[in-house]
Design a protein around this motif. Sequence first.
Motif, mmCIF file in Angstrom:
data_model
loop_
_atom_site.group_PDB
_atom_site.id
_atom_site.type_symbol
_atom_site.label_atom_id
_atom_site.label_comp_id
_atom_site.label_asym_id
_atom_site.label_seq_id
_atom_site.Cartn_x
_atom_site.Cartn_y
_atom_site.Cartn_z
ATOM 1 N N PHE A 15 45.181 9.304 2.699
ATOM 2 C CA PHE A 15 43.993 8.533 2.066
ATOM 3 C C PHE A 15 44.276 7.098 1.951
ATOM 4 C CE2 PHE A 15 43.580 13.034 0.544
ATOM 5 C CZ PHE A 15 42.339 13.270 0.804
ATOM 6 N N ILE A 16 43.475 6.078 2.503
ATOM 7 C CA ILE A 16 43.816 4.802 2.541
ATOM 8 C C ILE A 16 44.010 4.223 1.189
ATOM 9 C CG2 ILE A 16 41.499 4.134 2.963
ATOM 10 C CD1 ILE A 16 42.712 2.068 4.774
ATOM 11 N N ASN A 17 42.976 4.868 0.297
ATOM 12 C CA ASN A 17 42.856 4.220 -1.094
ATOM 13 C C ASN A 17 43.839 5.003 -2.192
ATOM 14 O OD1 ASN A 17 41.627 6.771 -1.121
ATOM 15 N ND2 ASN A 17 39.615 5.992 -2.117
ATOM 16 N N TYR A 18 44.754 5.551 -1.575
ATOM 17 C CA TYR A 18 45.554 6.526 -2.509
ATOM 18 C C TYR A 18 47.348 6.054 -2.255
ATOM 19 C CZ TYR A 18 48.458 9.998 -5.383
ATOM 20 O OH TYR A 18 49.018 10.613 -6.125
ATOM 21 N N ASN A 19 47.716 5.380 -3.486
ATOM 22 C CA ASN A 19 49.097 4.891 -3.205
ATOM 23 C C ASN A 19 49.967 5.821 -4.153
ATOM 24 O OD1 ASN A 19 51.346 3.345 -2.857
ATOM 25 N ND2 ASN A 19 50.869 1.770 -4.374
ATOM 26 N N PRO A 20 50.895 6.747 -3.904
ATOM 27 C CA PRO A 20 51.715 7.577 -4.530
ATOM 28 C C PRO A 20 52.570 6.661 -5.224
ATOM 29 C CG PRO A 20 52.079 8.072 -2.368
ATOM 30 C CD PRO A 20 50.875 7.124 -2.277
ATOM 31 N N ARG A 21 52.564 6.644 -6.607
ATOM 32 C CA ARG A 21 53.649 5.818 -7.556
ATOM 33 C C ARG A 21 54.601 6.765 -8.325
ATOM 34 N NH1 ARG A 21 48.510 4.407 -9.716
ATOM 35 N NH2 ARG A 21 49.227 5.478 -11.590
ATOM 36 N N ASN A 22 54.233 7.875 -8.175
ATOM 37 C CA ASN A 22 55.444 8.957 -9.114
ATOM 38 C C ASN A 22 56.167 9.792 -8.099
ATOM 39 O OD1 ASN A 22 54.229 7.747 -11.459
ATOM 40 N ND2 ASN A 22 52.479 9.294 -11.353
ATOM 41 N N SER A 23 56.235 9.679 -6.790
ATOM 42 C CA SER A 23 57.014 10.364 -5.997
ATOM 43 C C SER A 23 57.589 9.588 -4.968
ATOM 44 C CB SER A 23 56.088 11.615 -5.543
ATOM 45 O OG SER A 23 54.960 10.887 -4.660
ATOM 46 N N ASN A 24 58.553 10.046 -4.103
ATOM 47 C CA ASN A 24 58.987 9.289 -3.101
ATOM 48 C C ASN A 24 59.823 10.495 -2.372
ATOM 49 O OD1 ASN A 24 62.254 9.248 -3.613
ATOM 50 N ND2 ASN A 24 61.212 8.703 -5.555
ATOM 51 N N TRP A 25 59.537 10.272 -0.891
ATOM 52 C CA TRP A 25 60.188 11.172 -0.270
ATOM 53 C C TRP A 25 61.650 11.111 0.233
ATOM 54 C CZ3 TRP A 25 62.970 9.485 4.165
ATOM 55 C CH2 TRP A 25 62.870 8.105 4.479
ATOM 56 N N GLU A 26 62.184 10.242 -0.061
ATOM 57 C CA GLU A 26 63.733 9.919 0.119
ATOM 58 C C GLU A 26 64.403 10.960 -1.005
ATOM 59 O OE1 GLU A 26 61.868 7.493 -0.735
ATOM 60 O OE2 GLU A 26 62.037 5.772 0.816
ATOM 61 N N TYR A 27 63.842 11.187 -2.119
ATOM 62 C CA TYR A 27 64.454 12.327 -3.171
ATOM 63 C C TYR A 27 64.426 13.470 -2.318
ATOM 64 C CZ TYR A 27 64.605 15.752 -6.842
ATOM 65 O OH TYR A 27 64.930 16.852 -7.438
ATOM 66 N N ALA A 28 63.095 13.922 -1.755
ATOM 67 C CA ALA A 28 63.191 15.263 -1.211
ATOM 68 C C ALA A 28 64.163 15.356 0.089
ATOM 69 C CB ALA A 28 61.662 15.393 -0.813
ATOM 70 N N PHE A 29 64.162 14.271 0.850
ATOM 71 C CA PHE A 29 64.939 14.322 2.018
ATOM 72 C C PHE A 29 66.359 14.531 1.713
ATOM 73 C CE2 PHE A 29 67.701 12.139 5.337
ATOM 74 C CZ PHE A 29 67.428 13.089 6.458
ATOM 75 N N ILE A 30 66.934 13.611 0.619
ATOM 76 C CA ILE A 30 68.486 13.642 0.579
ATOM 77 C C ILE A 30 68.763 14.931 -0.287
ATOM 78 C CG2 ILE A 30 69.984 12.742 -1.249
ATOM 79 C CD1 ILE A 30 68.644 9.987 -0.761
ATOM 80 N N LEU A 31 67.937 15.508 -1.147
ATOM 81 C CA LEU A 31 68.296 16.786 -1.728
ATOM 82 C C LEU A 31 68.172 17.992 -0.657
ATOM 83 C CD1 LEU A 31 68.300 18.472 -4.503
ATOM 84 C CD2 LEU A 31 65.911 18.824 -4.454
ATOM 85 N N GLY A 32 66.978 17.827 0.314
ATOM 86 C CA GLY A 32 67.348 18.811 1.410
ATOM 87 C C GLY A 32 68.540 18.814 2.201
ATOM 88 N N VAL A 33 69.258 17.567 2.495
ATOM 89 C CA VAL A 33 70.116 17.450 3.332
ATOM 90 C C VAL A 33 71.415 18.024 2.446
ATOM 91 C CG1 VAL A 33 71.913 15.841 4.103
ATOM 92 C CG2 VAL A 33 69.561 15.340 4.400
ATOM 93 N N VAL A 34 71.509 17.630 1.072
ATOM 94 C CA VAL A 34 72.551 18.266 0.155
ATOM 95 C C VAL A 34 72.614 19.827 0.254
ATOM 96 C CG1 VAL A 34 73.549 18.353 -2.189
ATOM 97 C CG2 VAL A 34 72.702 16.114 -1.009
ATOM 98 N N LEU A 35 71.462 20.395 0.014
ATOM 99 C CA LEU A 35 71.349 21.784 -0.291
ATOM 100 C C LEU A 35 71.552 22.533 1.124
ATOM 101 C CD1 LEU A 35 68.069 22.060 -2.280
ATOM 102 C CD2 LEU A 35 70.342 22.663 -2.975
#
Length: 276
Positions: A233-253
């Motif tokens: 959605f062009i009018n939605y800017n997620p402020r309370n999340s980031n994909w870097e956390y999910a990616f780094i956690l996935g690599v560690v696990l």
Amino acid sequence: MFQQSKPRSTFGSAINIAELIYHGSVRSVRKTHGNAFMALLINMLQTIIFVMAFYFMFIILGLRGAGISGDFMVYIMTGVFLFMTHVKTLGAVSGAEGPTSPMMQHAPMNTAIVICSAMVSALYIQILSLFVILFAYDVLVNPDLLEDIHDPVGCMAMLLLAWFTGAAIGMVFLALRPWFPTPVSIISTIYQRANMIASGKMFVANTLPPAMLKLFDWNPLFHAIDQSRGYAFINYNPRNSNWEYAFILGVVLMMIGLMGEFYTRKKASASWAARR
């Protein structure tokens, strides 16, 4: 048994591994039915029914307005498809055949091939279901669907992130399963059921107060779903999340799971199951 093994080149070994993963993925997909078409249909129907159930549930409960301004079906699919991909991949990887399985007695097979096959088959089913539903919705309901999705590449990247994190968590469960089969099975089931709410697919992360946000921001799937809606959605800017956390956690696990699986493969014995 009596076949003489010949040294292969690096390219030949890669082709052989890819062929084994392909056949393992086909075997995993066709487990549900002897007919290949029916096996695909059965696997796809669960995802399709899930999407439609959430669609009508939101309409009946009057929660349609609580979503993001834009195509409501896209809002539903960005949550449901990432949830299904994550959970299905986790279940497929954590339930993959271990080192004591009879399949491991065949020379070309090993646990790495089985794990990769489980990951590929889960991703294949979900992507196939995604394209079928998008095509049907585009033809029957909204001909401008592709124009309504702001960044399809970003949405697909978040789907792959949900798939990767599901595989990483499944690897940890797979490594622990031979040691603690019953507790691991219970914990895996609880995690999958908890993600019905904890994934955040039924609400928008930007609307959560800080106290509520703490209940969800530990979950990598929550971040992947919220980020996918930012790309959709062009009018939605997620402020309370980031994909870097999910990616780094996935690599560690994933690294922890691979090390645990390697250790378990060296220690596991078929006699462990006999005493239970």
